[in-house]
Design an enzyme around this catalytic site. Structure first.
Site, short mmCIF file in Angstrom:
data_model
loop_
_atom_site.label_atom_id
_atom_site.label_comp_id
_atom_site.label_asym_id
_atom_site.label_seq_id
_atom_site.Cartn_x
_atom_site.Cartn_y
_atom_site.Cartn_z
N ARG A 25 54.34 56.67 54.19
CA ARG A 25 53.52 57.57 53.36
C ARG A 25 52.72 58.55 54.21
NH1 ARG A 25 51.12 53.22 49.16
NH2 ARG A 25 51.19 51.89 50.99
N CYS A 81 40.00 49.33 55.47
CA CYS A 81 39.95 47.85 55.53
C CYS A 81 38.52 47.39 55.73
CB CYS A 81 40.85 47.33 56.62
SG CYS A 81 40.29 47.81 58.24
N GLU A 96 42.00 42.77 46.50
CA GLU A 96 41.69 44.01 47.21
C GLU A 96 42.22 45.16 46.34
OE1 GLU A 96 44.05 45.11 50.71
OE2 GLU A 96 42.20 45.79 51.66
P1 NAD Z 1 51.46 48.02 53.43
O1 NAD Z 1 51.42 46.56 53.69
O2 NAD Z 1 52.03 48.51 52.17
O3 NAD Z 1 52.30 48.76 54.59
C1 NAD Z 1 52.03 48.51 55.95
C2 NAD Z 1 53.34 48.66 56.72
O4 NAD Z 1 54.25 47.65 56.28
C3 NAD Z 1 54.02 50.00 56.49
O5 NAD Z 1 54.50 50.48 57.72
C4 NAD Z 1 55.14 49.68 55.51
O6 NAD Z 1 56.28 50.49 55.69
C5 NAD Z 1 55.45 48.23 55.79
N1 NAD Z 1 55.85 47.48 54.59
C6 NAD Z 1 55.34 47.62 53.34
N2 NAD Z 1 55.92 46.74 52.49
C7 NAD Z 1 56.80 46.03 53.23
C8 NAD Z 1 57.69 44.96 52.92
N3 NAD Z 1 57.77 44.46 51.70
N4 NAD Z 1 58.46 44.47 53.92
C9 NAD Z 1 58.38 44.96 55.17
N5 NAD Z 1 57.54 45.98 55.51
C10 NAD Z 1 56.76 46.50 54.56
O7 NAD Z 1 49.97 48.54 53.66
P2 NAD Z 1 49.41 49.99 53.31
O8 NAD Z 1 49.28 50.11 51.84
O9 NAD Z 1 50.13 51.02 54.06
O10 NAD Z 1 47.94 49.90 53.96
C11 NAD Z 1 46.82 49.41 53.30
C12 NAD Z 1 46.58 47.96 53.63
O11 NAD Z 1 46.39 47.79 55.02
C13 NAD Z 1 45.32 47.41 52.97
O12 NAD Z 1 45.58 46.12 52.51
C14 NAD Z 1 44.31 47.39 54.10
O13 NAD Z 1 43.27 46.45 53.96
C15 NAD Z 1 45.20 47.03 55.24
N6 NAD Z 1 44.59 47.41 56.50
C16 NAD Z 1 44.06 46.42 57.27
C17 NAD Z 1 43.43 46.75 58.44
C18 NAD Z 1 42.85 45.69 59.30
O14 NAD Z 1 42.48 46.01 60.41
N7 NAD Z 1 42.75 44.45 58.86
C19 NAD Z 1 43.34 48.09 58.86
C20 NAD Z 1 43.91 49.08 58.05
C21 NAD Z 1 44.52 48.73 56.86
#
Ligand code: NAD
Length: 485
Positions: free
Chosen positions: A181, A285, A386
């Site tokens: 995205r 986050c 969340e």
């Molecule tokens: P997401 O889990 O949808 O995606 C993260 C990554 O995983 C992306 O590169 C995506 O392509 C991949 N992905 C998504 N679904 C997948 C699946 N089913 N199988 C394999 N890969 C997959 O997360 P997002 O919506 O991009 O980001 C927001 C989330 O990230 C929130 O939950 C936020 O809290 C978390 N976050 C955590 C931190 C931290 O430090 N703890 C920091 C930033 C964001």
């Protein structure tokens, strides 16, 4: 429409090449809904090519003297500083956050490069010359090999910068799979690193989603994986990567609580919480998702938050006066609206309904206004889940003990904050709260490059956290040498 859009290429062995996949996804400007690019959904084959390039590069990069490696990072830092505004505009374009938030994000990313440039010191081992008679022991550090990073949409600059600069400074070669995205920033980061003199194949970019991630998790030649994203995906990545024998750190979702005690500076608390709950449209986050107001401060705090939320200017983040940008996608907006409905159905009081601020036309970007619920309890999904949007829950407690007990019931434990003037309350909060990142009289305890970034419970899967010395440990192997001389 997608056909006319420019398709991004993968970076493999120093060349920008098309993915072998025939599937792609559209990248939108979330403030306008305009399609701006097309991103390929790369395959295992693409990952494999990147791994082969990274393996070849590892042979020379891992043997390049550490100070010589870090000289490239110093040059990279200069280039990032020179391109600061361009990078911030790109973050706003693809993510939607306000320009000021984007500018701050670029700073955090640059700090990671600055930290990584300390690799000659950070990678030092240690020796004991007299561990036994005529015997000495020493610990030496080495890179682990090919490392992969999988990153979320919400910090397209900062989160990749938690990973690849330090991993590369430690002598590893890297494959970055940015969020599908928000893939544009990763592209620019790689171009600038190449301009700084990074040899081909040391940093590779493979765009995509599930298939590319599965390719990374299963590939036998990837030694370690850094993941940041939502909780279910973090757990999946952690378990699958570990099952494939990889070192893995997986940073996950959050539901951060802020406790406000009666002796708090009310104005400061309102200012800090408003920025923490609604800044970056709640898509951080470390966002404040729940306020627990203790005792008699509750009414004035709720009034203050309501007024401050109503004063926020919502719109396209590229307008410098805007404070609240859009959420990332139409689907995320719809999910957020469902949470607002569920909060009402579950009996919370909808003090401020952000739906009323939304543009009339669906084509005007993915906006949700600042929303505040009061009378929230721990059985409600708006408290448990969340939401990752500008929706704030406010609860009341009679004592600090009660407030800490509420926060500690959450399955997440990324961050927590307290507003108070009392040293003993701060100490109690620090000792008893379950969370890795604590803030005292601040809205957001932001991750710093120089310290480990540490969520607990379902906010983190793994052992070594991101950043700081934990990052160095994660991206290096140790050898112990005991010698009789
Ligand atoms: P997401 O889990 O949808 O995606 C993260 C990554 O995983 C992306 O590169 C995506 O392509 C991949 N992905 C998504 N679904 C997948 C699946 N089913 N199988 C394999 N890969 C997959 O997360 P997002 O919506 O991009 O980001 C927001 C989330 O990230 C929130 O939950 C936020 O809290 C978390 N976050 C955590 C931190 C931290 O430090 N703890 C920091 C930033 C964001």
């Amino acid at each position: 429409m997608t056909e006319q859009l420019k398709q991004l290429n993968n970076l493999i062995g120093g060349k920008w090449v098309p993915s072998s996949s025939s599937h792609s996804e559209t990248v939108f400007n979330p403030a306008t809904g305009e399609a701006i690019h097309s991103v390929p959904l790369s395959t295992f084959e693409d990952i494999d090519q990147a791994v082969q390039a990274a393996r070849v590069a590892f042979g020379t990069w891992s043997k390049t003297p550490v100070p010589k490696r870090t000289r490239i990072l110093f040059k990279y830092q200069q280039l990032l500083v020179e391109h600061w505004e361009e990078l911030a505009h790109l973050v706003t374009l693809e993510n939607g956050k306000s320009y000021d938030d984007a500018y701050g994000e670029v700073q955090r990313g640059i700090e990671n490069v600055e930290f990584a440039a300390g690799a000659p010191t950070l990678m030092m081992g240690s020796q004991l010359p007299d561990i036994a008679t005529n015997m000495e022991s020493g610990m030496y550090r080495y890179p682990v090999g090919v490392v992969a990073g999988i990153t979320p949409f919400n910090f397209p600059m900062m989160v990749p910068c938690w990973m690849f600069p330090l991993a590369i400074a430690c002598g590893n070669t890297f494959i970055l799979k940015p969020s599908e995205r928000t893939p544009l920033l990763a592209q620019r980061l790689a171009e600038l690193f190449a301009d700084a003199g990074l040899p081909d194949g040391v940093l590779n970019i493979v765009h995509g989603a599930h298939d590319a991630v599965n390719g990374i998790l299963e590939h036998p030649s990837i030694a370690a994986i850094s993941f940041v994203g939502s909780q279910p995906v973090a757990k999946y990545v952690y378990e699958k990567a570990a099952a494939h024998g990889k070192r893995v750190q997986a940073l996950a979702g959050a539901k951060n609580h802020t406790i406000v005690l009666p002796d708090a500076d009310l104005e400061e608390a309102v200012r800090g919480i408003t920025a923490a709950a609604f800044g970056s449209a709640g898509e951080r986050c470390m966002a404040c998702a729940v306020v627990v107001a203790v005792g008699e401060i509750a009414d004035s705090l709720i009034d203050g938050l309501n007024q401050a939320a109503s004063a926020l200017k919502m719109g396209d983040g590229s307008d410098r006066s805007v404070q609240l940008g859009p959420v990332i996608r139409q689907s995320h907006k719809e999910k957020t609206l469902k949470y607002i409905e569920s909060g009402q159905k579950e009996g919370a009081t909808l003090l401020r309904d952000g739906r009323k601020d939304m543009p009339v036309s669906e084509d005007d970007g993915y906006f949700v206004g600042a929303t505040i619920f009061t009378d929230v309890n721990t059985h409600m999904s708006i408290w448990k889940d969340e939401i990752f949007a500008p929706v704030l829950s406010v609860m009341r407690a009679q004592t600090l003990d009660e407030a800490i007990a509420i926060a500690n019931q959450s399955e997440f434990a990324n961050g927590a904050c307290i507003y108070t003037d009392s040293a003993s309350a701060i100490r109690k909060f620090r000792e008893e709260i379950d969370a890795g990142m604590l803030g005292v009289n601040i809205g957001v305890p932001a991750p710093m490059a120089f310290f480990p970034f540490s969520g607990w419970k379902h906010s983190f899967y793994g052992d070594l956290h991101a950043n700081g010395r934990d990052g160095v440990e994660f991206y290096t192997h140790r050898k112990m040498v005991t010698s009789r001389l």
